[in-house]
Design a protein around this motif. Structure first.
Motif, PDB file in Angstrom:
ATOM      1  N   UNK A 281       0.813  -1.215   0.000  1.00 36.68           N
ATOM      2  CA  UNK A 281       0.000   0.000   0.000  1.00 36.68           C
ATOM      3  C   UNK A 281       0.853   1.274   0.000  1.00 36.68           C
ATOM      4  N   UNK A 282       2.104   1.188   0.472  1.00 35.92           N
ATOM      5  CA  UNK A 282       2.987   2.355   0.500  1.00 35.92           C
ATOM      6  C   UNK A 282       3.881   2.450  -0.735  1.00 35.92           C
ATOM      7  N   UNK A 283       3.681   1.568  -1.721  1.00 35.42           N
ATOM      8  CA  UNK A 283       4.475   1.594  -2.943  1.00 35.42           C
ATOM      9  C   UNK A 283       5.692   0.693  -2.913  1.00 35.42           C
ATOM     10  N   UNK A 284       6.021   0.131  -1.760  1.00 35.98           N
ATOM     11  CA  UNK A 284       7.168  -0.769  -1.674  1.00 35.98           C
ATOM     12  C   UNK A 284       6.899  -2.046  -2.472  1.00 35.98           C
ATOM     13  N   UNK A 285       7.925  -2.543  -3.161  1.00 35.65           N
ATOM     14  CA  UNK A 285       7.790  -3.757  -3.959  1.00 35.65           C
ATOM     15  C   UNK A 285       8.544  -4.914  -3.314  1.00 35.65           C
ATOM     16  N   UNK A 286       7.916  -6.081  -3.307  1.00 44.11           N
ATOM     17  CA  UNK A 286       8.529  -7.287  -2.775  1.00 44.11           C
ATOM     18  C   UNK A 286       8.629  -8.303  -3.904  1.00 44.11           C
ATOM     19  N   UNK A 287       9.848  -8.686  -4.260  1.00 40.16           N
ATOM     20  CA  UNK A 287      10.068  -9.690  -5.295  1.00 40.16           C
ATOM     21  C   UNK A 287       9.872 -11.062  -4.667  1.00 40.16           C
ATOM     22  N   UNK A 288       8.812 -11.747  -5.027  1.00 41.48           N
ATOM     23  CA  UNK A 288       8.487 -13.018  -4.387  1.00 41.48           C
ATOM     24  C   UNK A 288       9.422 -14.136  -4.804  1.00 41.48           C
ATOM     25  N   UNK A 289      10.034 -13.996  -5.977  1.00 42.02           N
ATOM     26  CA  UNK A 289      10.998 -15.012  -6.410  1.00 42.02           C
ATOM     27  C   UNK A 289      12.238 -14.989  -5.527  1.00 42.02           C
TER      28      UNK A 289
ATOM     29  N   UNK B  53     -10.034  -0.549   5.365  1.00 42.51           N
ATOM     30  CA  UNK B  53     -10.470  -1.361   4.241  1.00 42.51           C
ATOM     31  C   UNK B  53     -10.093  -0.764   2.886  1.00 42.51           C
ATOM     32  N   UNK B  54      -9.491   0.433   2.896  1.00 44.92           N
ATOM     33  CA  UNK B  54      -9.086   1.050   1.635  1.00 44.92           C
ATOM     34  C   UNK B  54      -7.586   0.924   1.387  1.00 44.92           C
ATOM     35  N   UNK B  55      -6.913   0.036   2.112  1.00 44.04           N
ATOM     36  CA  UNK B  55      -5.494  -0.218   1.897  1.00 44.04           C
ATOM     37  C   UNK B  55      -5.346  -1.477   1.041  1.00 44.04           C
ATOM     38  N   UNK B  56      -4.680  -1.321  -0.112  1.00 44.38           N
ATOM     39  CA  UNK B  56      -4.617  -2.408  -1.089  1.00 44.38           C
ATOM     40  C   UNK B  56      -3.181  -2.872  -1.323  1.00 44.38           C
ATOM     41  N   UNK B  57      -3.076  -4.145  -1.656  1.00 47.10           N
ATOM     42  CA  UNK B  57      -1.858  -4.708  -2.236  1.00 47.10           C
ATOM     43  C   UNK B  57      -2.176  -5.108  -3.663  1.00 47.10           C
ATOM     44  N   UNK B  58      -1.160  -5.177  -4.501  1.00 44.95           N
ATOM     45  CA  UNK B  58      -1.317  -5.650  -5.876  1.00 44.95           C
ATOM     46  C   UNK B  58      -0.242  -6.678  -6.174  1.00 44.95           C
ATOM     47  N   UNK B  59      -0.645  -7.846  -6.654  1.00 43.17           N
ATOM     48  CA  UNK B  59       0.327  -8.842  -7.090  1.00 43.17           C
ATOM     49  C   UNK B  59       0.435  -8.746  -8.603  1.00 43.17           C
ATOM     50  N   UNK B  60       1.663  -8.666  -9.087  1.00 42.85           N
ATOM     51  CA  UNK B  60       1.937  -8.496 -10.515  1.00 42.85           C
ATOM     52  C   UNK B  60       2.728  -9.709 -10.994  1.00 42.85           C
ATOM     53  N   UNK B  61       2.134 -10.466 -11.896  1.00 44.42           N
ATOM     54  CA  UNK B  61       2.803 -11.633 -12.476  1.00 44.42           C
ATOM     55  C   UNK B  61       3.254 -11.256 -13.880  1.00 44.42           C
ATOM     56  N   UNK B  62       4.536 -11.274 -14.165  1.00 43.82           N
ATOM     57  CA  UNK B  62       5.020 -10.823 -15.472  1.00 43.82           C
ATOM     58  C   UNK B  62       4.845 -11.905 -16.532  1.00 43.82           C
ATOM     59  N   UNK B  63       5.176 -11.559 -17.763  1.00 44.27           N
ATOM     60  CA  UNK B  63       5.304 -12.590 -18.790  1.00 44.27           C
ATOM     61  C   UNK B  63       6.331 -13.609 -18.312  1.00 44.27           C
ATOM     62  N   UNK B  64       6.085 -14.873 -18.611  1.00 45.76           N
ATOM     63  CA  UNK B  64       7.007 -15.913 -18.174  1.00 45.76           C
ATOM     64  C   UNK B  64       6.838 -16.280 -16.712  1.00 45.76           C
ATOM     65  N   UNK B  65       5.704 -15.932 -16.115  1.00 46.82           N
ATOM     66  CA  UNK B  65       5.485 -16.226 -14.703  1.00 46.82           C
ATOM     67  C   UNK B  65       4.106 -16.796 -14.440  1.00 46.82           C
ATOM     68  N   UNK B  66       3.922 -17.293 -13.242  1.00 48.21           N
ATOM     69  CA  UNK B  66       2.631 -17.719 -12.701  1.00 48.21           C
ATOM     70  C   UNK B  66       2.773 -17.685 -11.188  1.00 48.21           C
ATOM     71  N   UNK B  67       1.635 -17.618 -10.474  1.00 52.96           N
ATOM     72  CA  UNK B  67       1.756 -17.566  -9.019  1.00 52.96           C
ATOM     73  C   UNK B  67       0.437 -17.936  -8.357  1.00 52.96           C
ATOM     74  N   UNK B  68       0.543 -18.604  -7.203  1.00 57.60           N
ATOM     75  CA  UNK B  68      -0.616 -18.904  -6.392  1.00 57.60           C
ATOM     76  C   UNK B  68      -0.612 -18.013  -5.162  1.00 57.60           C
ATOM     77  N   UNK B  69      -1.761 -17.381  -4.913  1.00 56.62           N
ATOM     78  CA  UNK B  69      -1.905 -16.434  -3.814  1.00 56.62           C
ATOM     79  C   UNK B  69      -3.085 -16.845  -2.948  1.00 56.62           C
ATOM     80  N   UNK B  70      -2.884 -16.819  -1.639  1.00 54.00           N
ATOM     81  CA  UNK B  70      -3.970 -17.033  -0.693  1.00 54.00           C
ATOM     82  C   UNK B  70      -4.391 -15.671  -0.151  1.00 54.00           C
ATOM     83  N   UNK B  71      -5.594 -15.254  -0.486  1.00 54.69           N
ATOM     84  CA  UNK B  71      -6.077 -13.933  -0.089  1.00 54.69           C
ATOM     85  C   UNK B  71      -6.346 -13.866   1.418  1.00 54.69           C
ATOM     86  N   UNK B  72      -6.460 -12.659   1.955  1.00 53.16           N
ATOM     87  CA  UNK B  72      -6.673 -12.522   3.407  1.00 53.16           C
ATOM     88  C   UNK B  72      -7.913 -13.247   3.937  1.00 53.16           C
TER      89      UNK B  72
END
Length: 398
Positions: A140-148, A183-202
């Protein structure tokens, strides 16, 4: 050629155990004028004695792939019935995975005009690898976390919640018991080309995201509704939640479509300038601008064209929509552009077209973890198009 020898060659071609010498012998025979009747008989006997079975193993390297598979996770039915007639088209479709309409409707031309042994695409493809599990989360603060790069079994403590990557590489959210996250604080998961990902929502719902896809979701869904925004393609398994005695609706926004979940599993695809919703289990309510609504039942698919506002609903085999989640490409009479679009996103390549004839269509299924070279060879063998690589750009001609 004797029937026994041809049976041996076709069987080993099917099982991807054929030698280079025997492959050349088979191609030479297919180009001959005497191939048709005997080939029909051999293919029929092979299908009868050795019916194709769906193995579902990652890395399965069959040259012909497989056009059989489970219909869905509930019943494990076969995708196609066992071949039991001498119908040549069905037999060929059972033996070769990505078969184009040019092949299906003109076998005699195909066998006489096979590409030379040195295919156009026999070049250096080593730098183009299949996709893998990779994505990043924008907080929500713009910080990015590389999950790989984030190690498995790692917990990141945030303000009022924690983000956990388990030993399977999946991401889950846990809200601290006494926290009161807006309730107005959001995260966004971004899957690039060449990727896939499984996410468990809150809320515990599970989402599988395909390549080139984004999902925006709140950290705290609140007590009014659970609303997320999708771009690209994802498979949802939504859990039921209550707010007191009231069911908490789950809503997916995707362009011009709003989907409300009524307890379900479904695939949502926004590629190709259309919104394609395929229901596997449960029910969903679709809403569009102008007040148009549509409820889907299991094994139904809705295709909405935002530019024309046209909505089409039909009964489908859901396997073709969810195969990507199970590690396979699957197409049902799909045009070449759709096939190559899927390859483009998964292998992170681009295709440039120089085709002056009608686009061929393809039906079949094959592992997503095969090399792109192998998949394009399967398309080339239909004699409908040719490919040439230039870096990560692939020229398509025909």
């Amino acid at each position: 050629m004797e029937k026994e020898e041809l049976y041996f060659l076709v069987k080993h071609y099917r099982d991807n155990t054929i030698s280079d010498q025997d492959l050349k012998k088979l191609k030479d025979y297919l180009r001959s004028d005497s191939s048709d009747a005997l080939l029909d008989l051999v293919m029929f006997e092979l299908a009868e004695k050795n019916p194709l079975e769906y193995e579902g193993k990652e890395g399965n390297d069959h040259l012909f792939g497989s056009i059989q598979g489970k219909l869905n996770a509930q019943n494990q039915k076969k995708l196609l019935d066992r071949v039991t007639t001498l119908n040549f088209i069905r037999t060929v479709a059972a033996l070769f995975a990505l078969v184009g309409s040019a092949f299906l409707f003109s076998k005699s031309n195909w066998v006489k005009e096979l590409p030379n042994d040195s295919y156009t695409i026999s070049q250096d493809w080593s730098k183009i690898a299949p996709g893998k599990s990779k994505a990043k989360i924008v907080l929500e603060n713009g910080q990015e976390i590389d999950l790989e790069d984030l190690p498995n079994n790692k917990t990141l403590q945030m303000d009022g919640y924690s983000l956990v990557k388990n030993d399977q590489g999946e991401i889950s959210y846990f809200i601290d018991g006494e926290s009161n996250i807006r309730t107005d604080l959001y995260n966004t998961i971004i899957v690039p080309k060449g990727g896939e990902y499984k996410l468990n929502l809150p809320d515990g719902s599970q989402v599988w995201l395909n390549a080139a896809s984004n999902l925006k979701y709140p950290i705290n869904f609140g007590k009014e509704s659970r609303k997320v925004e999708l771009t690209g393609e994802a498979y949802f398994h939504v859990v039921k939640k209550l707010a007191g005695a009231r069911k908490l609706p789950f809503i997916v926004l995707s362009g011009e479509q709003e989907l409300e979940v009524l307890g379900t599993q479904f695939n949502l695809n926004t590629f190709s300038n259309k919104i394609k919703t395929t229901l596997v289990e449960g029910a969903v309510q679709l809403r569009f601008s102008g007040g148009k609504q549509q409820q889907l039942l299991p094994n139904q698919q809705a295709v909405f064209n935002p530019s024309s506002e046209k909505l089409e609903v039909e009964n489908v085999n859901t396997y073709y929509s969810m195969a990507w989640k199970e590690g396979a490409f699957a197409f049902d009479n799909a045009p070449l552009e759709d096939v190559l679009g899927s390859l483009s996103r998964w292998y992170n390549v681009s295709f440039d077209y120089n085709i002056n004839k009608k686009s061929p269509h393809f039906t079949g299924s094959i592992s997503r973890y095969d090399s792109i070279e192998k998949l394009l060879e399967l398309i080339e063998i239909t004699n409908s198009v040719k490919f040439e690589i230039k870096g990560r750009r692939i020229m398509v001609s025909g």
